[in-house]
Design an enzyme around this catalytic site. Structure first.
Site, mmCIF file in Angstrom:
data_model
loop_
_atom_site.group_PDB
_atom_site.id
_atom_site.type_symbol
_atom_site.label_atom_id
_atom_site.label_comp_id
_atom_site.label_asym_id
_atom_site.label_seq_id
_atom_site.Cartn_x
_atom_site.Cartn_y
_atom_site.Cartn_z
ATOM 1 N N HIS A 103 19.633 59.458 55.893
ATOM 2 C CA HIS A 103 18.913 60.657 56.349
ATOM 3 C C HIS A 103 17.835 61.076 55.365
ATOM 4 O O HIS A 103 17.224 62.121 55.539
ATOM 5 C CB HIS A 103 19.873 61.838 56.548
ATOM 6 N N ASP A 204 42.893 31.719 25.280
ATOM 7 C CA ASP A 204 43.520 30.478 25.713
ATOM 8 C C ASP A 204 42.810 29.278 25.091
ATOM 9 O O ASP A 204 42.091 28.549 25.767
ATOM 10 C CB ASP A 204 43.536 30.393 27.249
ATOM 11 N N HIS A 207 44.093 25.563 26.529
ATOM 12 C CA HIS A 207 43.637 24.787 27.689
ATOM 13 C C HIS A 207 42.393 23.954 27.401
ATOM 14 O O HIS A 207 42.058 23.064 28.162
ATOM 15 C CB HIS A 207 43.352 25.719 28.878
ATOM 16 N N HIS A 212 39.525 20.877 29.961
ATOM 17 C CA HIS A 212 38.130 20.468 29.772
ATOM 18 C C HIS A 212 37.988 19.086 29.121
ATOM 19 O O HIS A 212 36.909 18.751 28.625
ATOM 20 C CB HIS A 212 37.398 21.506 28.910
ATOM 21 N N ASP A 360 37.524 25.477 35.027
ATOM 22 C CA ASP A 360 38.354 26.687 34.908
ATOM 23 C C ASP A 360 38.626 27.315 36.266
ATOM 24 O O ASP A 360 39.732 27.799 36.523
ATOM 25 C CB ASP A 360 37.656 27.727 34.033
HETATM 26 S S1 FES Z 1 21.137 61.111 53.398
HETATM 27 FE FE1 FES Z 1 22.784 61.183 54.788
HETATM 28 S S2 FES Z 1 24.190 59.730 53.968
HETATM 29 FE FE2 FES Z 1 22.591 59.778 52.568
HETATM 30 FE FE LIG Z 2 37.960 27.039 29.990
#
Ligand code: FES
Ligand SMILES: [Fe+2]
Length: 454
Positions: A103, A204, A207, A212, A360
């Site tokens: 709005h 970790d 791992h 890897h 990962d």
């Molecule tokens: S102006 Fe109405 S929801 Fe933002």
């Molecule tokens: Fe990793």
């Protein structure tokens, strides 16, 4: 549900599998962990001029982070106070004001409601715009890194980072130039609970040589030696793990900051040129940290790899999914070619399609979704590696684990996670400040080790 040792058992070093799956746990996390912690919002380098903004998240809350005319930063919830529509749909930009699509309500750079269409004729002078600004969150900055917090009673960002700043200063300030982040971030969806990557990055080291193994062999450099976890590796000399009061922590691999950079110019040269200054400012221990490779998490959901220089935020999307945002972290005063080289290597390894990221991701998704099964979910997970081989250290703040392959910072992360879930407010957390590390029971580990070495 959380007041006993069910979700996290600090004595047995185990966790319920529900922590990765349960919707009630997740809702409590949104309120007590994400709602009360300082969460990474951005870095000054991503919005350098007044009017610059980025949109991001604090957990599931959409947030606008906006650079004010006076140079400060403000953050407010990205939702219109009229009928709730999202105010800004852009990822980033420079704006004099934010106009709602629905709005047309207009919010200033500071989030105040400044204009309302047909205000005089249709609201008949009854609308109090001063009360209808966008909802603000606290914003504080440390060395260029901007964080937001939704809890008025939380400590300052500096207190929240606490003794972890001793470590962070080494790289976030470094030789003096500090760091910046290169954006916009790469974004991807990963089907995992947000704590799986956080615990992976916080500590970790285990791992790395297994998950890897293939990628490390391909990339080459010093880290290739970790591939396959050979028994002859000098595990206790490779580095350490650290955990601190508020669950922040990391593991460091000594002398590996430039390891994935096969070319020895650029980043490696920058480190070689600046390390002596870091040593002068911060002392020899932090000079060593400066040239080490860090896997690090800042509680709860922000992680980075220093050396590989990827910087991640794990935005939760329910208990079983996250949105991963990936930036590259570079020294602010490096030349353009060096920054570009660092970004290329970070993307190649930990970008959305990076070699190590792909390794990962599969595990993180699997470790979450396997808990779909009721019998499976009834079980527990173990994180006891290195219990007793850790403790207070005469130099390093927090609790220090004996090797970067261990679960000290893992345990520290879950210790604090449980503390936050259990605590009714920050006052209760602060009341535990002098006693927080009592779950790490070997108080003499480092004193004995240092004495034995002398
Ligand atoms: S102006 Fe109405 S929801 Fe933002
Ligand atoms: Fe990793």
């Amino acid at each position: 549900m959380t007041e006993d040792a069910h979700l996290v058992d600090n004595v047995e070093s185990s966790q319920s599998r529900e922590i990765f799956w349960d919707k009630d746990v997740y809702n409590l996390e949104l309120e007590r962990v994400f709602g009360r912690s300082w969460l990474f919002l951005g870095h000054e380098s991503l919005l350098p001029k007044p009017g610059d903004f980025i949109t991001t998240y604090m957990a599931e809350d959409k947030v606008i982070l906006s650079h004010q005319q006076d140079g400060s930063f403000r953050a407010f919830i990205n939702s219109c106070t009229h009928r709730g529509n999202q105010i800004c749909h852009a990822d980033s930009g420079n704006a004099k004001a934010f106009v709602c699509n629905y709005h047309g309500w207009v919010y200033g750079q500071d989030g105040r409601l400044v204009d309302v269409p047909l205000e005089t004729r249709c609201y008949h002078g009854q609308l109090d715009k001063a009360k209808l600004g966008a909802k603000h969150v606290r914003v504080e900055t440390y060395k260029g890194f901007i964080f937001g917090c939704g809890d008025a009673d939380a400590p300052s960002l500096e207190e929240y980072l606490g003794e972890f700043r001793w470590y962070l200063d080494t790289i976030w300030e470094g030789a003096g130039g500090g760091l910046e982040l290169l954006g916009p971030p790469m974004k991807s969806i990963l089907a995992c609970n947000w704590k799986v990557p956080t615990e992976n990055f916080v500590g970790d080291g285990y791992h790395v040589g297994w998950t890897h193994a293939g990628a490390l062999g391909q990339i080459g450099g010093e880290l290739a030696g970790l591939a396959g976890n050979r028994a002859d590796m000098p595990f206790e000399e490779l580095g350490f793990q650290f955990t601190t009061r508020h669950g922040h922590g990391f593991g460091v691999i000594n002398n590996a900051a430039a390891a994935i950079h096969v070319k020895r110019d650029g980043w490696a040269k920058y480190l070689a040129d600046t390390r002596a200054e870091v040593g002068r400012k911060f002392g020899p221990e932090r000079e060593e940290l400066y040239v080490g490779h860090w896997n690090c998490s800042i509680f709860p959901s922000c992680s980075f790899l220093y050396g590989t220089n990827t910087f991640k935020v794990w935005h939760p999307r329910g208990p079983h999914e996250i949105e991963v945002w990936t930036y590259t972290m570079v020294p602010r005063d490096a030349d353009a070619a060096t920054k570009s080289m660092i970004q290329r290597e970070a993307t190649r390894s930990f970008g959305t399609a990076g070699t190590l990221e792909s390794d990962d991701g599969e595990n993180m998704s699997s470790a979450t979704h396997v808990n779909r099964g009721n019998i499976t979910r009834d079980g527990r997970m173990d994180s006891s590696m290195g219990v007793g081989f850790e403790g207070p250290h005469p130099v390093y703040p927090g609790i220090v684990g004996s090797s970067f392959i261990g679960e000290t910072s893992h345990r520290g992360f879950y210790r604090f996670w449980k503390e936050m879930l259990d605590a009714p407010d920050w006052a209760a957390v602060k009341a535990n400040d002098d006693n927080w590390d009592s779950v790490f029971t070997n108080r003499d580990y480092w004193a004995d080790k240092i004495e034995a070495a002398e």
